[in-house]
Design an enzyme around this catalytic site. Structure first.
Site, PDB file in Angstrom:
ATOM      1  N   ARG A  43       0.839  -1.213   0.000  1.00  0.00           N
ATOM      2  CA  ARG A  43       0.000   0.000   0.000  1.00  0.00           C
ATOM      3  C   ARG A  43       0.871   1.260   0.000  1.00  0.00           C
ATOM      4  O   ARG A  43       0.571   2.240   0.687  1.00  0.00           O
ATOM      5  CB  ARG A  43      -0.933   0.024   1.226  1.00  0.00           C
ATOM      6  N   SER A  82     -10.569  -0.569   2.807  1.00  0.00           N
ATOM      7  CA  SER A  82      -9.845  -0.682   4.080  1.00  0.00           C
ATOM      8  C   SER A  82      -9.431   0.696   4.557  1.00  0.00           C
ATOM      9  O   SER A  82      -8.752   1.419   3.836  1.00  0.00           O
ATOM     10  CB  SER A  82      -8.575  -1.507   3.902  1.00  0.00           C
ATOM     11  N   GLU A  94      -4.869   4.178   6.174  1.00  0.00           N
ATOM     12  CA  GLU A  94      -4.476   3.959   4.784  1.00  0.00           C
ATOM     13  C   GLU A  94      -5.066   5.027   3.857  1.00  0.00           C
ATOM     14  O   GLU A  94      -4.466   5.416   2.862  1.00  0.00           O
ATOM     15  CB  GLU A  94      -4.940   2.556   4.364  1.00  0.00           C
TER      16      GLU A  94
HETATM   17  N1  EPU Z   1     -10.755 -10.313  10.270  1.00  0.00           N
HETATM   18  C1  EPU Z   1     -11.498 -10.310  11.440  1.00  0.00           C
HETATM   19  N2  EPU Z   1     -12.574  -9.472  11.518  1.00  0.00           N
HETATM   20  C2  EPU Z   1     -12.937  -8.663  10.518  1.00  0.00           C
HETATM   21  C3  EPU Z   1     -12.175  -8.663   9.329  1.00  0.00           C
HETATM   22  C4  EPU Z   1     -11.091  -9.508   9.226  1.00  0.00           C
HETATM   23  O1  EPU Z   1     -11.219 -11.037  12.394  1.00  0.00           O
HETATM   24  O2  EPU Z   1     -13.920  -7.927  10.673  1.00  0.00           O
HETATM   25  C5  EPU Z   1      -9.601 -11.234  10.164  1.00  0.00           C
HETATM   26  C6  EPU Z   1      -9.969 -12.640   9.763  1.00  0.00           C
HETATM   27  O3  EPU Z   1      -9.180 -13.521  10.545  1.00  0.00           O
HETATM   28  C7  EPU Z   1      -9.493 -12.783   8.336  1.00  0.00           C
HETATM   29  C8  EPU Z   1      -8.352 -11.791   8.283  1.00  0.00           C
HETATM   30  O4  EPU Z   1      -8.711 -10.756   9.202  1.00  0.00           O
HETATM   31  O5  EPU Z   1      -9.099 -14.057   8.055  1.00  0.00           O
HETATM   32  C9  EPU Z   1      -8.120 -11.197   6.920  1.00  0.00           C
HETATM   33  O6  EPU Z   1      -9.325 -10.622   6.440  1.00  0.00           O
HETATM   34  P1  EPU Z   1      -9.579 -10.383   4.868  1.00  0.00           P
HETATM   35  O7  EPU Z   1      -9.279 -11.602   4.115  1.00  0.00           O
HETATM   36  O8  EPU Z   1     -10.929  -9.765   4.727  1.00  0.00           O
HETATM   37  O9  EPU Z   1      -8.443  -9.342   4.459  1.00  0.00           O
HETATM   38  P2  EPU Z   1      -7.856  -8.059   5.161  1.00  0.00           P
HETATM   39  O10 EPU Z   1      -6.458  -8.339   5.565  1.00  0.00           O
HETATM   40  O11 EPU Z   1      -8.779  -7.550   6.218  1.00  0.00           O
HETATM   41  C10 EPU Z   1      -6.797  -7.095   2.976  1.00  0.00           C
HETATM   42  C11 EPU Z   1      -6.819  -5.813   2.182  1.00  0.00           C
HETATM   43  C12 EPU Z   1      -8.114  -5.679   1.398  1.00  0.00           C
HETATM   44  C13 EPU Z   1      -8.208  -6.876   0.448  1.00  0.00           C
HETATM   45  C14 EPU Z   1      -8.174  -8.168   1.283  1.00  0.00           C
HETATM   46  C15 EPU Z   1      -8.114  -9.400   0.430  1.00  0.00           C
HETATM   47  C16 EPU Z   1      -5.451  -4.266   3.486  1.00  0.00           C
HETATM   48  C17 EPU Z   1      -5.427  -3.024   4.328  1.00  0.00           C
HETATM   49  N3  EPU Z   1      -6.664  -4.676   3.095  1.00  0.00           N
HETATM   50  O12 EPU Z   1      -7.848  -7.026   3.940  1.00  0.00           O
HETATM   51  O13 EPU Z   1      -8.026  -4.497   0.617  1.00  0.00           O
HETATM   52  O14 EPU Z   1      -9.397  -6.839  -0.308  1.00  0.00           O
HETATM   53  O15 EPU Z   1      -6.958  -8.190   2.106  1.00  0.00           O
HETATM   54  O16 EPU Z   1      -6.858  -9.511  -0.168  1.00  0.00           O
HETATM   55  O17 EPU Z   1      -4.395  -4.815   3.187  1.00  0.00           O
HETATM   56  C18 EPU Z   1      -8.628  -2.210   0.470  1.00  0.00           C
HETATM   57  O18 EPU Z   1      -7.424  -1.956   0.490  1.00  0.00           O
HETATM   58  O19 EPU Z   1      -9.486  -1.303   0.362  1.00  0.00           O
HETATM   59  C19 EPU Z   1      -9.065  -3.591   0.595  1.00  0.00           C
HETATM   60  C20 EPU Z   1     -10.350  -3.903   0.695  1.00  0.00           C
END
Ligand code: EPU
Length: 336
Positions: free
Chosen positions: A160, A235, A331
C-alpha cells in the site's frame, strides 16, 4: 474546460461526504491539463475519489482528472502491452482485459477508483498487487508542466505504498499507467483461501481468469459494502506489521490472533481482527460506523461528515493501541 463554482463533492468521493468546492474544473486531455498548469499551481486533484476522506471544504481549485483511453502498444504471442489513461475506471478496465483474455489483474476485480491512482497506493487484493503488472507510470510535473516517466522500480512500490505517497507527493500528476499482461499461460493466483473455496463450491477445477474474477467479485460483494449503497473507502487502516517477538508476546495473551508471516523477523496482523476485538465491528455512531461484515471498513450511512468519520477512526486507533499496544496506521488520505 468549464469552470464550476461552489459545488458539492458528495458524488465525487466514494465515502459520499459532502464538502464544498469553491472552484471545480474537469480535465479531459493531457493537453488541457498542461494548459491549466501554466496558470494554476495550487490544485486539489480528484480522480475516482475512492481513497480519501474529505473533512473540510476545498479552497484550492479542484481538478477532476477525466482523461480516458486505452491503447495497445504492442502484442506478441505471450504478452499484451497496454497504456491506459488515468481517468479510466479501474474495474471496467479489469473487465475489459478479461473480455480480451489478458491476464494478471483478475484478482483485483471490483476495486473502486480509477487507473491513474492505482499505482499511488499500489492496490492489492487476494494475493496480487498492481505492481506485479505495471511497467511504467507517466505524469506531468506540477511546477514545470513537464512530462515524466517512472519505470516499475522507480515507483518504489511497497505494501500500500509507492514513491507517489512519499518523495513525489504533490509534485506530479499521474496521467497514464502501462501494463504487461499475459495472453496465455496465465499465472493464476488462487492461493488466497477464500478464492479456492469459492471455486470449489462451484466445482471449478481448472479456472479461467474470468472464473477467478467472478470468484473475487462474489467474495468482495459478500464482505465489502458497495460504495453506491453505503459510502466507504475500502480498508481504512493498513494491516500493521510487527516484529516476531512482539507477535509471540501478543499470541500468549490472545491465542486466536491471526497472522501472515512477512519475513523471518516480521509478522502482519489483520487490522480487521484488531478492530473487531476492540468491539467496534458493526457499531454505528450517528451516520458514521464500522461495517458489520469487515471491521477494517469505515462507512457513511448517509450524512456523516468527514470529521465524524475521522473522529471514529481516531477513537478506534486509541482503543486498539490501549488493548494491544499496536499503532494502527490510516491507509486512506485524510484531507484536512
Ligand atoms: N478479520 C477479522 N474481523 C474482521 C475482518 C477480518 O477477524 O472484521 C480477520 C480474519 O481472521 C481474516 C483476516 O482478518 O481471516 C483477513 O481478512 P480479509 O481476508 O478480509 O483481508 P484483510 O487483511 O482484512 C486485505 C486488504 C483488502 C483486500 C483483502 C483481500 C489491506 C489493508 N486490506 O484485507 O483491501 O481486499 O486483504 O486480499 O491490506 C482495500 O485496500 O481497500 C481492501 C479492501
Amino acid at each position: 474546460m468549464n469552470l464550476l463554482q461552489n459545488i458539492s463533492l458528495k458524488s465525487y468521493n466514494t465515502f459520499g461526504v459532502s464538502v464544498n468546492a469553491k472552484r471545480f474544473i474537469a480535465v479531459t486531455s493531457f493537453y488541457e491539463l498542461q494548459q491549466l498548469l501554466k496558470t494554476e499551481k495550487e490544485l486539489f486533484l480528484l480522480s475516482g475519489g475512492s481513497n480519501m476522506l474529505l473533512t473540510t471544504d476545498i479552497e484550492k481549485l479542484v481538478v477532476f482528472l477525466n482523461i480516458k483511453g486505452i491503447s495497445i502498444d504492442k502484442e506478441d504471442d505471450n504478452f499484451a502491452y497496454l497504456t491506459v489513461n488515468a481517468g479510466e475506471n479501474w474495474h471496467e478496465f479489469v473487465l475489459w482485459c478479461i473480455s480480451q483474455n489478458y491476464g494478471g489483474i483478475e484478482n483485483l476485480s471490483l476495486i473502486p477508483g480509477n487507473v491513474g491512482t492505482c499505482p499511488i497506493q499500489n492496490i492489492g487484493a487476494y494475493g496480487v498487487e498492481v505492481k506485479d503488472v505495471i511497467t511504467k507510470v507517466e505524469g506531468l510535473t506540477i511546477d514545470a508542466e513537464k512530462s515524466v516517466q517512472f519505470s516499475n522500480s522507480a515507483c518504489k512500490f511497497g505494501y500500500r505504498n509507492s514513491i507517489f505517497k512519499n518523495e513525489q507527493k504533490g509534485k506530479v500528476i499521474l496521467t497514464s499507467v502501462s501494463f504487461k499482461l499475459t495472453k496465455n499461460k496465465h499465472h493464476l493466483n488462487t492461493s488466497y483461501g477464500a478464492i479456492d473455496a469459492e471455486l470449489t463450491s462451484k466445482n471449478i477445477l481448472e479456472p479461467t481468469i474470468k472464473n477467478i474474477s467472478d470468484a473475487v467479485i462474489a467474495i468482495r460483494k459478500s464482505k465489502l459494502p458497495d460504495p453506491k449503497e453505503i459510502g466507504n473507502s475500502g480498508s481504512f487502516f493498513k494491516n500493521p506489521v510487527i516484529t516476531k517477538t512482539q507477535f509471540e508476546q501478543l499470541q500468549k495473551e490472545f491465542p486466536t490472533v491471526p497472522s501472515y508471516t512477512i519475513s523471518e523477523t516480521e509478522v502482519k496482523v489483520p487490522a480487521g481482527w484488531l478492530v473487531e476485538q476492540a468491539g467496534y465491528k458493526g457499531k454505528r455512531f450517528g451516520d458514521a460506523g464500522v461495517h458489520a461484515k469487515q471491521a477494517l471498513v469505515l462507512v457513511n450511512y448517509g450524512d456523516a461528515t468527514g470529521q465524524e468519520i475521522y473522529k471514529l477512526a481516531q477513537d478506534i486507533q486509541k482503543k486498539v493501541f490501549k488493548i494491544f499496544g499496536i499503532p494502527l496506521e490510516i491507509e486512506v488520505n485524510i484531507i484536512e
